[in-house]
Design a protein around this motif. Structure first.
Motif, PDB file in Angstrom:
ATOM      1  N   LEU A 115      12.223-105.680 -32.188  1.00  0.00           N
ATOM      2  CA  LEU A 115      11.925-104.350 -32.705  1.00  0.00           C
ATOM      3  C   LEU A 115      12.482-104.149 -34.111  1.00  0.00           C
ATOM      4  O   LEU A 115      11.778-103.636 -34.995  1.00  0.00           O
ATOM      5  N   ALA A 116      13.732-104.522 -34.332  1.00  0.00           N
ATOM      6  CA  ALA A 116      14.308-104.341 -35.665  1.00  0.00           C
ATOM      7  C   ALA A 116      13.516-105.105 -36.710  1.00  0.00           C
ATOM      8  O   ALA A 116      13.289-104.609 -37.827  1.00  0.00           O
ATOM      9  N   GLN A 117      13.057-106.298 -36.359  1.00  0.00           N
ATOM     10  CA  GLN A 117      12.265-107.075 -37.308  1.00  0.00           C
ATOM     11  C   GLN A 117      10.902-106.447 -37.539  1.00  0.00           C
ATOM     12  O   GLN A 117      10.380-106.473 -38.659  1.00  0.00           O
ATOM     13  N   ALA A 145       1.032-100.316 -36.570  1.00  0.00           N
ATOM     14  CA  ALA A 145       0.911 -99.273 -35.543  1.00  0.00           C
ATOM     15  C   ALA A 145       0.445 -99.811 -34.195  1.00  0.00           C
ATOM     16  O   ALA A 145       0.437 -99.075 -33.205  1.00  0.00           O
ATOM     17  N   THR A 146       0.085-101.090 -34.125  1.00  0.00           N
ATOM     18  CA  THR A 146      -0.338-101.692 -32.855  1.00  0.00           C
ATOM     19  C   THR A 146       0.830-102.369 -32.134  1.00  0.00           C
ATOM     20  O   THR A 146       0.632-102.916 -31.050  1.00  0.00           O
ATOM     21  N   PHE A 147       2.033-102.316 -32.713  1.00  0.00           N
ATOM     22  CA  PHE A 147       3.186-102.964 -32.078  1.00  0.00           C
ATOM     23  C   PHE A 147       3.420-102.317 -30.706  1.00  0.00           C
ATOM     24  O   PHE A 147       3.273-101.101 -30.562  1.00  0.00           O
ATOM     25  N   GLN A 153       5.310 -98.565 -33.520  1.00  0.00           N
ATOM     26  CA  GLN A 153       4.104 -97.775 -33.795  1.00  0.00           C
ATOM     27  C   GLN A 153       4.407 -96.643 -34.769  1.00  0.00           C
ATOM     28  O   GLN A 153       3.609 -96.353 -35.672  1.00  0.00           O
ATOM     29  N   ALA A 154       5.563 -96.011 -34.594  1.00  0.00           N
ATOM     30  CA  ALA A 154       5.953 -94.927 -35.498  1.00  0.00           C
ATOM     31  C   ALA A 154       6.053 -95.415 -36.925  1.00  0.00           C
ATOM     32  O   ALA A 154       5.588 -94.736 -37.861  1.00  0.00           O
ATOM     33  N   ALA A 179       1.643 -88.204 -35.597  1.00  0.00           N
ATOM     34  CA  ALA A 179       1.558 -89.336 -34.676  1.00  0.00           C
ATOM     35  C   ALA A 179       2.877 -90.109 -34.659  1.00  0.00           C
ATOM     36  O   ALA A 179       3.330 -90.571 -33.603  1.00  0.00           O
ATOM     37  N   ALA A 180       3.502 -90.237 -35.822  1.00  0.00           N
ATOM     38  CA  ALA A 180       4.791 -90.918 -35.905  1.00  0.00           C
ATOM     39  C   ALA A 180       5.848 -90.167 -35.109  1.00  0.00           C
ATOM     40  O   ALA A 180       6.633 -90.761 -34.357  1.00  0.00           O
TER      41      ALA A 180
END
Length: 213
Positions: A115-117, A145-147, A153-154, A179-180
């Motif tokens: 996630l951090a990466q 945004a597809t993560f 996504q945010a 959305a974020a």
């Protein structure tokens, strides 16, 4: 001991002391990519960017050689991409735009489950925006945004918002901002990783739409 003291002093904001131990760590383990990388970390924090670049380049050579000899996918090594991020932004800082473009593009293209990466992949969209390449930045943001994690996504929605502001598409930028925020609120953890970019986006939106107060 030098390794852990480098991290401890850096995390405590005592960068001069971190550099003392980072230098010793790199001298003791010159063939370990992370040792060279951490030395670069603190050189950069102290404004010695050219020296930092040399350390990040050394770390990159070592990691590329290890990846080739061991035969595992580069995206399985989070440190490889992290080092590319710092190397690319250091190139950018010193005005080496072509090198920054190549390095940050390479880092962005690596798949990650970290996630951090994934959050740090915004370095590429930030670079694109700094060069006025809003359409490319928007395309890259859409892919972020597809993560699978809501915070990733945010970040994608935040970076899309910035790109849309550049294009003066304010209503669309507002939708990305909302959305974020929704993605951050739905995250089980880690929302703080997106907080500062999100607040920056809000501030820029208000400024560009004349809401200076």
């Amino acid at each position: 001991a030098h390794h852990y003291l480098t991290h401890a002093y850096e995390n405590g904001g005592r960068i001069d002391e971190a550099l003392t131990h980072g230098t010793a760590y790199a001298k003791a383990a010159p063939e370990i990519a992370h040792a060279r990388h951490m030395h670069g970390h603190d050189l950069r924090r102290l404004g010695r960017v050219e020296e930092a670049i040399a350390e990040f380049e050394a770390a990159n050579r070592l990691e590329a050689a290890a990846i080739k000899s061991l035969g595992f996918p580069p995206e399985d090594n989070w440190h490889y991409e992290h080092n590319l991020d710092l190397l690319g932004t250091s190139y950018q800082y010193t005005g080496r735009v072509a090198k920054a473009d190549e390095t940050l593009r390479m880092a962005f293209a690596l798949p990650t489950a970290n996630l951090a990466q994934a959050v740090n992949k915004r370095q590429w969209t930030v670079f694109l925006r700094s060069r006025g390449r809003a359409d490319e930045a928007l395309s890259a943001a859409r892919s972020l945004a597809t993560f699978p994690h809501p915070v990733g996504q945010a970040i994608g929605h935040i970076e899309a918002g910035y790109a849309l502001l550049m294009k003066k598409q304010f209503a669309e930028a507002a939708k990305e901002t909302n959305a974020a925020l929704a993605a951050m609120k739905s995250a089980p953890a880690g929302a703080g990783l997106a907080a500062v970019p999100f607040e920056g986006l809000q501030g820029e939106f208000f400024l560009r739409t004349g809401q200076r107060e």
